[in-house]
Every structure is written in structure tokens, then in C-alpha cells.
Write an enzyme that holds these catalytic residues in place. Structure first.
Site, PDB file in Angstrom:
ATOM      1  CB  THR A   1      77.257   7.950 -21.986  1.00 47.16           C
ATOM      2  OG1 THR A   1      78.379   8.524 -21.323  1.00 47.16           O
ATOM      3  CG2 THR A   1      75.999   8.668 -21.551  1.00 47.16           C
TER       4      THR A   1
ATOM      5  CB  VAL B   1      82.933  13.242 -26.745  1.00 51.66           C
ATOM      6  CG1 VAL B   1      81.856  12.160 -26.644  1.00 51.66           C
ATOM      7  CG2 VAL B   1      83.535  13.264 -28.142  1.00 51.66           C
TER       8      VAL B   1
ATOM      9  CE1 TYR C   1      86.783   7.934 -23.490  1.00 48.12           C
ATOM     10  CE2 TYR C   1      85.195   6.221 -24.019  1.00 48.12           C
ATOM     11  CZ  TYR C   1      85.607   7.266 -23.219  1.00 48.12           C
ATOM     12  OH  TYR C   1      84.833   7.646 -22.150  1.00 48.12           O
TER      13      TYR C   1
ATOM     14  CE  LYS D   1      84.415  10.586 -24.405  1.00 53.20           C
ATOM     15  NZ  LYS D   1      83.263   9.683 -24.115  1.00 53.20           N
TER      16      LYS D   1
END
Length: 306
Positions: A54, A210, A142, A170
Site C-alpha cells: 500500500t 494490518v 507476510y 500478516k
């Protein structure tokens, strides 16, 4: 699992995957980043992820990534944990970014599975161990196979949990069974990486989330966790459902979350700026639809009673 049974989250509970503001000419906007970070923390975020997807990490330089950590640390002080996204397809480069993030003031690292090259699980495990050994910061894996092309398999995560600096995940795997298997076999802190799954994963023992959507409504998402922790699971479910129209428009309407988040932030007069190519800005119709969904969410009396 009760709140008391939940392991203490290493990076907070309510984390925002923060956009990286740019000026209208496309340069890094450190002043804007500081103002946005302060707004997010004041709105309930106790952790920020910088230079994640992001945050447009594929199109920011190493120097920009380090400068962003330094500037945001100056803005938020010790009010929030800062995780630096350092994952790349090159193990050596990832270690270099990890060391730079530590020097810049990050509290932890977010390390995505190497993308495109699709390493097998033994190579993937070695990659994460080398990064964890390369600096002194704790690390969150992640897992987002839809983007990287490679799943971090649950058994691999369980083995990696034995490393003292690998402390969190995540989770964008969309594998609720696999997530619960790891939760039951390790002390890793799981963070929902998909906004529509915040409550579902929190209910089975995740540490928090998150969120990309938190760039615009940090308090509304934090309220989901707060209601659950207070024992009002019905209210937590209502709050999650109330946020779904905005979540869907931002995350599941065919555009990257970076594009929709920046479009909405810009419409609200908040720091964001343009996206960098190859991404392109959202059109006026999309931006208007996002703004309507945002306003509808804020107008909801159930949401406002936090």
C-alpha cells in the site's frame, strides 16, 4: 479465547498499512507523511506499516524508504510501533533494507515472500531465516500468495516460529484452517491483512489487523476490536458489517488499495498525492463512489458510538 488468553501483540493491535504521500510532482512528501501518521495514531492506530505494498514500496528508492521511517518516527514518537516493509525478491537486498530500517528507527520488519521467482518451501524458509539473522529487529512474515505467487505453507511458518526474531504473520492467505493450525501450534501473533476478515481472525485468536482501509477510517476499524474485547460480540459483528461497503469499494472493486486509498484521502483533503507508475489514479466516478461510502459510514449512528 478471552482477551486475557491472548498473547501480548508485539506491534500493537490496530495497524494501518499507510500510503506513502507524494507531492503533485511525484516526489516523496515527508511533511504529508508526518501529518497523515499523526492523524492515524490519534485515530486509534497503535502501529503503522511503512513501505508495504500500500505504501508503493516497488516504486520507492532505498533512500526514500529510510527517510520515511525517520520522518514518521519523529512525528509519532513512541505512540505507535513502526514496521518497515523490506521484502524483495532478492535476499541480499532484503537484508540491506532491514539493516537500513533498523538504523532509521523502525521497531520491526514486514517481510513478504519473494515474488515472481516462486522459491520452494526450503528456499523460502532459508530466505526468512537469513533476513531474521541479518539485523536485530523482530520480523513479521507476510503471506499473500495471490500477489507473490508463493504460499508460505503452515508447516513452514510453524518451523520459522522457532526463530527468536520471527514473531508475527500478516495473513492474506484466505486459509482459515491453515491459520488456525498455526495459531494452535505456535505463539506467533497473527494480523488479519484483509479488512473483511478482521473480526473473523480476531475471534479465533489473531492479535489484530494490518489494514489499508484504516488510512481513512482508523477509529471505525479499531472499534471492532474494542467491542469484541469488551465482550460485546454482537456489536463487534455489526461494526464489521457496517464497514463492508467501504471495504468492498476500496479492496475488491478491481483497483489496488493504494489507488482507492489515495483517491479517498485526496477527496478528503488529506495527505496522499498521486500514485507512481505503473499505477494510475482512480477516475472521478470511482472517487465519488468512495466518498459516498465513507460519508455513509460516518453517518451511521452505530459506528459513531465508539
Amino acid at each position: 479465547m478471552t482477551t486475557d488468553d491472548r498473547p501480548s501483540p508485539p506491534f500493537g493491535r490496530a495497524l494501518c498499512a499507510m500510503v506513502t504521500p507524494f507531492t503533485e510532482t511525484g516526489a516523496l512528501d515527508l511533511d504529508g507523511a508526518q501529518r497523515l501518521a499523526d492523524r492515524l495514531v490519534s485515530g486509534g492506530c497503535d502501529g503503522l506499516v511503512l513501505s508495504g505494498t500500500t505504501g508503493e514500496s516497488p516504486t520507492t528508492s532505498d533512500a526514500e524508504k529510510a527517510a520515511l521511517v525517520t520522518a514518521v518516527r519523529e512525528a509519532v514518537g513512541d505512540r505507535a510501533a513502526l514496521l518497515a516493509g523490506v521484502g524483495t525478491s532478492d535476499t541480499r537486498h532484503t537484508v540491506e533494507l532491514a539493516v537500513a530500517a533498523e538504523k532509521a528507527g523502525a521497531d520491526g520488519l514486514l517481510v513478504v515472500a519473494p515474488y515472481y521467482s516462486k522459491p520452494p518451501q526450503d528456499a523460502l524458509e532459508a530466505h526468512f531465516r537469513q533476513v531474521a539473522d541479518g539485523c536485530g529487529l523482530p520480523l513479521a512474515l507476510y503471506d499473500i500468495p495471490g500477489r507473490t505467487g508463493t504460499r508460505i505453507e503452515p508447516d513452514t511458518i510453524v518451523r520459522l516460529a522457532g526463530h527468536p526474531r520471527i514473531v508475527a504473520v500478516k495473513d492474506c492467505s484466505y486459509d482459515l484452517l491453515g491459520t488456525q493450525k498455526v495459531l494452535s501450534r505456535t505463539d506467533l501473533a497473527y494480523y488479519a491483512g484483509c479488512d473483511e476478515q478482521i473480526l473473523a481472525l480476531y475471534a479465533v485468536g489473531a492479535a489484530g489487523y494490518v489494514s489499508t482501509v484504516a488510512n481513512v477510517v482508523p477509529d471505525r476499524l479499531r472499534a471492532v476490536l474494542d467491542a469484541f474485547d469488551a465482550g460485546d460480540t454482537g456489536r463487534a459483528a455489526r461494526l464489521q458489517r457496517r464497514a463492508l461497503p467501504l471495504i468492498e469499494l476500496m479492496m475488491a472493486a478491481g483497483l489496488p488499495g493504494t489507488v482507492t486509498a489515495k483517491a479517498l484521502l485526496g477527496a478528503l483533503g488529506l495527505p496522499a498525492g498521486p500514485v507512481r507508475a505503473p499505477l494510475r489514479p482512480a477516475g472521478r466516478e470511482t472517487a465519488d463512489g468512495l466518498l459516498r461510502a465513507y460519508e455513509d459510514l460516518l453517518a451511521d449512528s452505530c459506528q459513531l458510538q465508539v
